[in-house]
Each structure stands twice: as C-alpha cells, then as structure tokens.
Design an enzyme around this catalytic site. Sequence first.
Site, PDB file in Angstrom:
ATOM      1  N   LYS A   8       0.502   5.793  -0.553  1.00 43.29           N
ATOM      2  CA  LYS A   8      -0.148   6.413   0.612  1.00 43.29           C
ATOM      3  C   LYS A   8       0.837   6.714   1.739  1.00 43.29           C
ATOM      4  O   LYS A   8       0.625   7.602   2.547  1.00 43.29           O
ATOM      5  CB  LYS A   8      -1.302   5.541   1.131  1.00 43.29           C
ATOM      6  CG  LYS A   8      -0.911   4.377   2.048  1.00 43.29           C
ATOM      7  CD  LYS A   8      -2.182   3.859   2.769  1.00 43.29           C
ATOM      8  CE  LYS A   8      -1.903   2.757   3.789  1.00 43.29           C
ATOM      9  NZ  LYS A   8      -1.509   1.465   3.207  1.00 43.29           N
TER      10      LYS A   8
ATOM     11  N   HIS B  51      -1.897  -8.510   2.581  1.00 44.04           N
ATOM     12  CA  HIS B  51      -1.074  -7.581   3.358  1.00 44.04           C
ATOM     13  C   HIS B  51      -1.057  -8.118   4.778  1.00 44.04           C
ATOM     14  O   HIS B  51      -2.103  -8.296   5.379  1.00 44.04           O
ATOM     15  CB  HIS B  51      -1.657  -6.167   3.313  1.00 44.04           C
ATOM     16  CG  HIS B  51      -0.705  -5.109   3.779  1.00 44.04           C
ATOM     17  ND1 HIS B  51      -0.091  -5.159   5.014  1.00 44.04           N
ATOM     18  CD2 HIS B  51      -0.235  -3.995   3.171  1.00 44.04           C
ATOM     19  CE1 HIS B  51       0.704  -4.102   5.139  1.00 44.04           C
ATOM     20  NE2 HIS B  51       0.637  -3.383   4.051  1.00 44.04           N
TER      21      HIS B  51
ATOM     22  N   GLU C  62       4.256  -4.564  -2.156  1.00 44.58           N
ATOM     23  CA  GLU C  62       3.795  -3.179  -2.027  1.00 44.58           C
ATOM     24  C   GLU C  62       4.424  -2.497  -0.815  1.00 44.58           C
ATOM     25  O   GLU C  62       3.721  -2.062   0.098  1.00 44.58           O
ATOM     26  CB  GLU C  62       2.268  -3.154  -1.885  1.00 44.58           C
ATOM     27  CG  GLU C  62       1.508  -3.730  -3.058  1.00 44.58           C
ATOM     28  CD  GLU C  62       0.048  -4.045  -2.713  1.00 44.58           C
ATOM     29  OE1 GLU C  62      -0.340  -3.929  -1.532  1.00 44.58           O
ATOM     30  OE2 GLU C  62      -0.694  -4.416  -3.626  1.00 44.58           O
TER      31      GLU C  62
HETATM   32  C1  LIG Z   1      -0.640   0.632   3.442  1.00 41.68           C
HETATM   33  C2  LIG Z   1      -0.528  -0.416   2.423  1.00 41.68           C
HETATM   34  C3  LIG Z   1       0.737  -0.848   1.990  1.00 41.68           C
HETATM   35  C4  LIG Z   1       2.036  -0.351   2.595  1.00 41.68           C
HETATM   36  O1  LIG Z   1       2.244  -0.898   3.847  1.00 41.68           O
HETATM   37  P1  LIG Z   1       3.655  -0.725   4.614  1.00 41.68           P
HETATM   38  O2  LIG Z   1       3.429  -1.403   5.907  1.00 41.68           O
HETATM   39  O3  LIG Z   1       3.904   0.736   4.746  1.00 41.68           O
HETATM   40  O4  LIG Z   1       4.684  -1.398   3.801  1.00 41.68           O
HETATM   41  C5  LIG Z   1       0.780  -1.781   0.995  1.00 41.68           C
HETATM   42  N1  LIG Z   1      -0.348  -2.287   0.435  1.00 41.68           N
HETATM   43  C6  LIG Z   1      -1.579  -1.901   0.819  1.00 41.68           C
HETATM   44  C7  LIG Z   1      -2.777  -2.475   0.153  1.00 41.68           C
HETATM   45  C8  LIG Z   1      -1.713  -0.960   1.833  1.00 41.68           C
HETATM   46  O5  LIG Z   1      -2.934  -0.593   2.236  1.00 41.68           O
END
Ligand SMILES: *Cc1c(COP(=O)(O)O)cnc(C)c1O
Length: 460
Positions: free
Chosen positions: A69, A197, A274
Amino acid sequence: MNTLTSAEFEFSFLEEGFSARDIVEQKINESSMTDDRDAFYVCDLGDVLKKHLRWMRTMPRVTPFYAVKCNDSRAVVMTLASLGAGFDCASKMEIQLVQSLGVDPSRIIYANPCKQVSQIKYASTHGVRMMTFDSEVELMKVARCHDNAKLVLRIATDDSKAICRLSVKFGAPLKACRGLLERAKELGLDVIGVSFHVGSGCTDPETFTQAISDARCVFDMGDELGFNMNLLDIGGGYPGSDDVKLKFEEIAVVINLALDKYFSADCGVRIIAEPGRYYVASAYTLVVNIIAKKVILNEQSAPDEEDDGTNDRTLMYYVNDGVYGSFNCILYDHAHCLPTLHKKPKPDEVMYHCSIWGPTCDGLDRIAEQCSLPDLQVGDWLVFENMGAYTVAASSTFNGFQRPDIYYVMSRPAWQHVQQICAQGMPVHVEESCPAGIPACCGRESGLEIPAKPCQTRVV
Ligand SMILES: *Cc1c(COP(=O)(O)O)cnc(C)c1O
C-alpha cells in the site's frame, strides 16, 4: 491504484559516475528548454536495493514482507520481488499485482484483519493462505470462505507515540486473545502466529519491546490450546529516511534484543516484518515547477533592529503538484514537506518568508505554510526529497491535474547485484534479443522471471 503503463517496467541505467541527482539535473535542463515544465519524479531503484541490504545486515533474523500500500509502483514491487522479499497485501488488487510478477503465494501475507468475503475467496482460490484477523466475525468469514487459511492474530499495540496511529482501528486487545484462539479452535481453523503494527512513524522503540513481549504471551496461549505457533510478524513503522529523530538502526537494536529475549533463535519461530515507508521513501525525488507567484506586502510590520529588509513581504509560490496529487501525504500521512532549491543560493542571497501552494482551485491545497526561500520566478524548480512513501500510491487527478511522470534509474552495479540475489546461484542466461548483452535474471527458484532490461540504454 495507479494505472500501470509498460513504461513503468523500464528503467534507465545510470552511467558510471552519475547519480540519480544528476538525472534530476538533466531532466530539469531538458524540460527547461521547452514550455512544458511538468512536475516529475526520479526514482532510484538502487536505493531500494541499498535499503534491502541494510535491512538484512541490521535485522538478519527478520524477513521483510513489503507493505504494497505504501507505493504500488510496478518497478518497486518488481525490484523487491527480485530481491526475495515477501509482500504484505491488503486487497485483491494488491495480491493480483504481486502475483502478476510471478511471486509465489507463500511469499504473500494478506495482512488486512477486516476483509471482504469475496476477497477472502479470491485469496483462497489463488493459494494465498497467510492472513491476519482480530475479531470473531472475521474468523467465521474465513472458516466459511477459505479452504486452508493460516491465521495470524493481530494484536493491538500502544501506538500513542506513533505519527499515524493504527491500533484504534485494528488489533485485538490482549485480554480478548484467549477467547479468539478458543473460537478459532472450535471452528477448526489453523492459527500459526501473531502480528502487530506499532503505528506508522513510530517514535519510541520501546513500543516494539512491549508488543513483542505481548506477542510472547499470545504465543503461549496458542501453544496451550494446541496450535503450532510458528510465525511472528512485527509489522511496519520503520523510518524511510535518515532525517528523523529515531534512526532505523536504533529501532533495530531494541527489536533484536527483544526478539532474542522472547523468541530466541532456536525457538523455531519464523520472524517477518511488514516495512512500507522504510523501503521507498528515500528512493523518490519529486521536482515541481513554479507556475505562479504573488508578492504580499506586509504594510503593518514595524521595522525592528534585526530587520534585514525581508520582513516587508511574504512570497506565495504556486507549483504544479499539490495535496490532491503527490502531496496527499500531508493530509493522510501527516508529512511535512519542505523543498530544497534546484540552484544553490548564493551566500548573500536574501531569503523571504514563503508559502507553497498546489495547482488546484481548493484553498486546502497548500504544501508549506511557512518556509524560507529566495526570490524565485515562474518557471523555476523546487526539489522535494524522500517522496516515495504514501505519495504516488494515493494521488488523484482532481481538477484535471495529471500525476507526474516517474523516471526509474538504477546503476549497473546495483542491477547486477539485484540479479545475483535473484538468481540465488541459479545460472544466469543471456537474452539473445538484447544486443547490449545484459543477462536476464532467471530466478526460477523464486518463481520469478525478470525481463531483460531495455536495450536502448540511456547514455547520460
Ligand atoms: C501500512 C501498513 C504497513 C506499513 O507501514 P509502514 O509504517 O509504512 O512501515 C505494514 N503493515 C500493515 C498491516 C499496514 O497497514
């Protein structure tokens, strides 16, 4: 999602001794000879490689699954696929994009805890098995719509110190986890691990320690209930450039310590993350052109002793990309974007209070409320660095303003390095049709075919 053109597959080689910044200069010079002067990006795919090597060096126990994303440009996804990264996809379209590049479904985690039924079915029929959940309703949907899901329980974190909070929307509180695991058991589902996260733009690495320790608790609950818990997913939240208070390496030290404490190297748990922003932010430089300008005289400001003669006016610059385009990161990602000058200012150059505005007719379309710039003219350029994360992925063409072109570049050594990693010891074959004799990478093991690079190598 952006419409992808085949042009996005292609990058130009940087000739020896040239950097992506030189390409910025070259494009500015080319464009300045015409009247067009459209905004454009230069993306250095070699920077994505650098980030990957840095990741592997800094957190060797953690396999990155790039969060699509953040920037779904095909060239970026392709580069990361070649490097052997996995992918965090949140929708059918993202899964389609990643699979269209030949990535094996075992390298995809469907990391959206709240999925549409038809998209769960899509994942099922396309072999995507790892997916996150954080509620009982989600478990029931997965039990009904997916043949053999490997479920990952997303837990909430204390994201109060993150710039973009996520745990208001996603993540089960610790006290709900046992109930969810029991329900999964009743439904005959397979739970394989835990994810979290910490929030995007994390400013306190101890958040990771707490989350990893919480994950350990949930692992123990899962093991007690008879699940084979073998996947820890430590999510995203890592910085994408070095102009931040908390550096990637500083976060990594804390994470590595917590992992060794709660998930020792011999505990048989696979650890993934991620990262989104981390991989792409610094690879992209955006160049915009000043299309209009206003000089506002500040009549009432009384001259004081420190007045250097610049306080009598404020300059308003209007440029050809704004918050409905690339700078949507200001609204959605709480970004602060300040330009660097294309031409170095002279040491005695007078600086003014300035504001910078986007091209649309909306008053909201403001890029910078207050910054210090010299007296620039219509037709001059401004350069914004670190513009790869949450920019092109969410931009619109509101008011008829088109998205900037993106020029992808990579140095030859970087390209060779990518190929080597991709081939993983597999024989590299030379594409006959390519007179430049650039070997194409055949990452058969990773199930990925990288096309030979365009033969019309650009000489800069
Ligand atoms: C947006 C998102 C990420 C990426 O986050 P960053 O802060 O750009 O590293 C990873 N995992 C999930 C589930 C997300 O929604």
